[in-house]
Design a protein around this motif. Structure first.
Motif, PDB file in Angstrom:
ATOM      1  N   ARG A  80       0.833  -1.211   0.000  1.00  0.00           N
ATOM      2  CA  ARG A  80       0.000   0.000   0.000  1.00  0.00           C
ATOM      3  C   ARG A  80       0.867   1.261   0.000  1.00  0.00           C
ATOM      4  NH1 ARG A  80      -5.268  -1.413   0.836  1.00  0.00           N
ATOM      5  NH2 ARG A  80      -5.698  -3.373   1.968  1.00  0.00           N
ATOM      6  N   ASN A  81       1.904   1.260   0.831  1.00  0.00           N
ATOM      7  CA  ASN A  81       2.790   2.424   0.908  1.00  0.00           C
ATOM      8  C   ASN A  81       3.470   2.699  -0.429  1.00  0.00           C
ATOM      9  OD1 ASN A  81       2.161   2.774   3.597  1.00  0.00           O
ATOM     10  ND2 ASN A  81       4.036   1.833   4.370  1.00  0.00           N
ATOM     11  N   ALA A  82       3.954   1.631  -1.065  1.00  0.00           N
ATOM     12  CA  ALA A  82       4.664   1.792  -2.331  1.00  0.00           C
ATOM     13  C   ALA A  82       3.731   2.288  -3.430  1.00  0.00           C
ATOM     14  CB  ALA A  82       5.313   0.473  -2.745  1.00  0.00           C
ATOM     15  N   MET A  83       2.520   1.738  -3.491  1.00  0.00           N
ATOM     16  CA  MET A  83       1.574   2.169  -4.519  1.00  0.00           C
ATOM     17  C   MET A  83       1.221   3.643  -4.359  1.00  0.00           C
ATOM     18  SD  MET A  83      -1.099  -0.969  -5.264  1.00  0.00           S
ATOM     19  CE  MET A  83      -1.383  -1.517  -3.566  1.00  0.00           C
ATOM     20  N   GLN A  84       0.926   4.053  -3.124  1.00  0.00           N
ATOM     21  CA  GLN A  84       0.529   5.433  -2.883  1.00  0.00           C
ATOM     22  C   GLN A  84       1.695   6.397  -3.085  1.00  0.00           C
ATOM     23  OE1 GLN A  84      -2.560   6.396  -2.520  1.00  0.00           O
ATOM     24  NE2 GLN A  84      -1.915   8.550  -2.438  1.00  0.00           N
ATOM     25  N   ALA A  85       2.885   5.999  -2.621  1.00  0.00           N
ATOM     26  CA  ALA A  85       4.063   6.860  -2.756  1.00  0.00           C
ATOM     27  C   ALA A  85       4.437   7.043  -4.229  1.00  0.00           C
ATOM     28  CB  ALA A  85       5.238   6.273  -1.977  1.00  0.00           C
ATOM     29  N   ALA A  86       4.348   5.986  -5.008  1.00  0.00           N
ATOM     30  CA  ALA A  86       4.637   6.086  -6.439  1.00  0.00           C
ATOM     31  C   ALA A  86       3.645   7.026  -7.120  1.00  0.00           C
ATOM     32  CB  ALA A  86       4.593   4.706  -7.081  1.00  0.00           C
ATOM     33  N   LYS A  87       2.383   6.929  -6.713  1.00  0.00           N
ATOM     34  CA  LYS A  87       1.349   7.804  -7.267  1.00  0.00           C
ATOM     35  C   LYS A  87       1.647   9.259  -6.933  1.00  0.00           C
ATOM     36  CE  LYS A  87      -3.672   8.523  -7.250  1.00  0.00           C
ATOM     37  NZ  LYS A  87      -4.967   8.042  -6.679  1.00  0.00           N
ATOM     38  N   CYS A  88       2.025   9.509  -5.669  1.00  0.00           N
ATOM     39  CA  CYS A  88       2.336  10.876  -5.239  1.00  0.00           C
ATOM     40  C   CYS A  88       3.555  11.436  -5.971  1.00  0.00           C
ATOM     41  CB  CYS A  88       2.583  10.920  -3.733  1.00  0.00           C
ATOM     42  SG  CYS A  88       1.113  10.631  -2.721  1.00  0.00           S
ATOM     43  N   ALA A  89       4.528  10.566  -6.224  1.00  0.00           N
ATOM     44  CA  ALA A  89       5.762  11.001  -6.885  1.00  0.00           C
ATOM     45  C   ALA A  89       5.628  11.038  -8.404  1.00  0.00           C
ATOM     46  CB  ALA A  89       6.914  10.079  -6.481  1.00  0.00           C
ATOM     47  N   GLY A  90       4.530  10.486  -8.919  1.00  0.00           N
ATOM     48  CA  GLY A  90       4.297  10.503 -10.354  1.00  0.00           C
ATOM     49  C   GLY A  90       5.177   9.563 -11.148  1.00  0.00           C
ATOM     50  N   ILE A  91       5.509   8.409 -10.545  1.00  0.00           N
ATOM     51  CA  ILE A  91       6.316   7.420 -11.256  1.00  0.00           C
ATOM     52  C   ILE A  91       5.568   6.084 -11.295  1.00  0.00           C
ATOM     53  CG2 ILE A  91       8.524   8.500 -10.736  1.00  0.00           C
ATOM     54  CD1 ILE A  91       8.926   6.540  -8.462  1.00  0.00           C
ATOM     55  N   PRO A  92       5.851   5.240 -12.287  1.00  0.00           N
ATOM     56  CA  PRO A  92       5.120   3.971 -12.419  1.00  0.00           C
ATOM     57  C   PRO A  92       5.392   3.013 -11.255  1.00  0.00           C
ATOM     58  CG  PRO A  92       6.257   4.537 -14.460  1.00  0.00           C
ATOM     59  CD  PRO A  92       6.785   5.463 -13.418  1.00  0.00           C
TER      60      PRO A  92
END
Length: 255
Positions: A80-92
């Motif tokens: 969950r953390n990785a999915m949300q953090a990637a979304k926030c950072a704008g990376i796949p």
């Protein structure tokens, strides 16, 4: 650079292949043991759990092309953390996961959706219960099983000092602790089941690399009931179970 959460032996192999394909990789692991294994392959490694905010900071302060989540199938918080953090950072965000195993409809096999359900099912059946689910959720089983006079609670886990302390705190006796690192052969599983008079074995559906099939098949062949905890159901999007799929995805992102 690729940021990669590594939590399994096949994650290490994938990280090596990504680096060999010409991409720089920073592998993130939880334990020093896992870090040493990756460093031995010449990979750059960071150690320790990351919160969502810490991941966002990591991804925004460094230039990453993608996040590959190859953490353990049951590392739900990390997913969950990785999915949300990637979304926030704008990376796949790319998920790599061991393929699930398909079991026959064996009368000795009971599949449950979580740890609490597994503990309650074991309590209902009673007998000698061997846990192969690790230390993180030991408190759930200890709460239901440790003080029941009709249950012998045996915990099989990694030989770490903190794990032994947790067993002591939760009332798991030393004689009922198996502090060993797998994977275990069929012969070893059989010997341990016999040594502890196991009537119920509790495990997680982690996939073939985790040797869950060996534990399960050996137990069932010996007439031991198996309680299998199914994987958490998360919406990952695209999930790859083969290295080649990940490598193609990384190639397309970095082209």
């Amino acid at each position: 650079m690729i940021f990669m959460l590594c939590g399994t032996s096949d994650a290490r192999e994938l990280a090596v292949r990504i680096r060999q394909s010409g991409h720089k990789v920073l592998a993130s692991v939880v334990t020093d043991s896992a870090a040493n294994s990756l460093k031995a392959e010449g990979l750059d490694v960071r150690v320790g759990r990351l919160t969502e905010d810490e991941m966002v900071s990591q991804f925004t302060n460094e230039e990453y092309a993608a996040v590959i989540d190859a953490s353990h199938p049951f590392a739900e918080e990390a997913h969950r953390n990785a999915m949300q953090a990637a979304k926030c950072a704008g990376i796949p965000y790319i998920r790599f996961e061991r393929a699930s195993l398909v079991y026959d409809n064996h009368p000795g096999l009971t599949v449950v959706p979580g740890y609490e359900e597994a503990a309650l099912e074991a309590k209902r059946r009673q007998g000698s219960v061997m846990l192969t689910t690790g230390s993180k959720t030991l408190h759930i089983f200890a709460r239901h099983l440790a003080n029941d006079p009709n249950i012998r609670l045996v915990a099989r886990m990694l030989p770490r000092h903190d794990n032994m302390e947790k067993c002591e705190e939760l009332g798991v006796e030393q004689k009922n602790i198996i502090a060993m690192q797998g994977p275990f052969s069929r012969e070893m599983n059989e010997a341990l089941y016999r040594q502890y008079g196991t009537t119920i074995m509790v495990t997680k559906e982690s996939g073939s690399t985790g040797a869950v099939d060996e534990k399960v098949q050996t137990a069932l062949s010996m007439g031991i009931d198996v309680i299998l905890i199914s994987r958490p159901e998360l919406e990952f999007g695209t999930v790859f179970t083969e290295y080649d799929g990940i490598l193609e995805q990384v190639k397309s992102i970095t082209a």
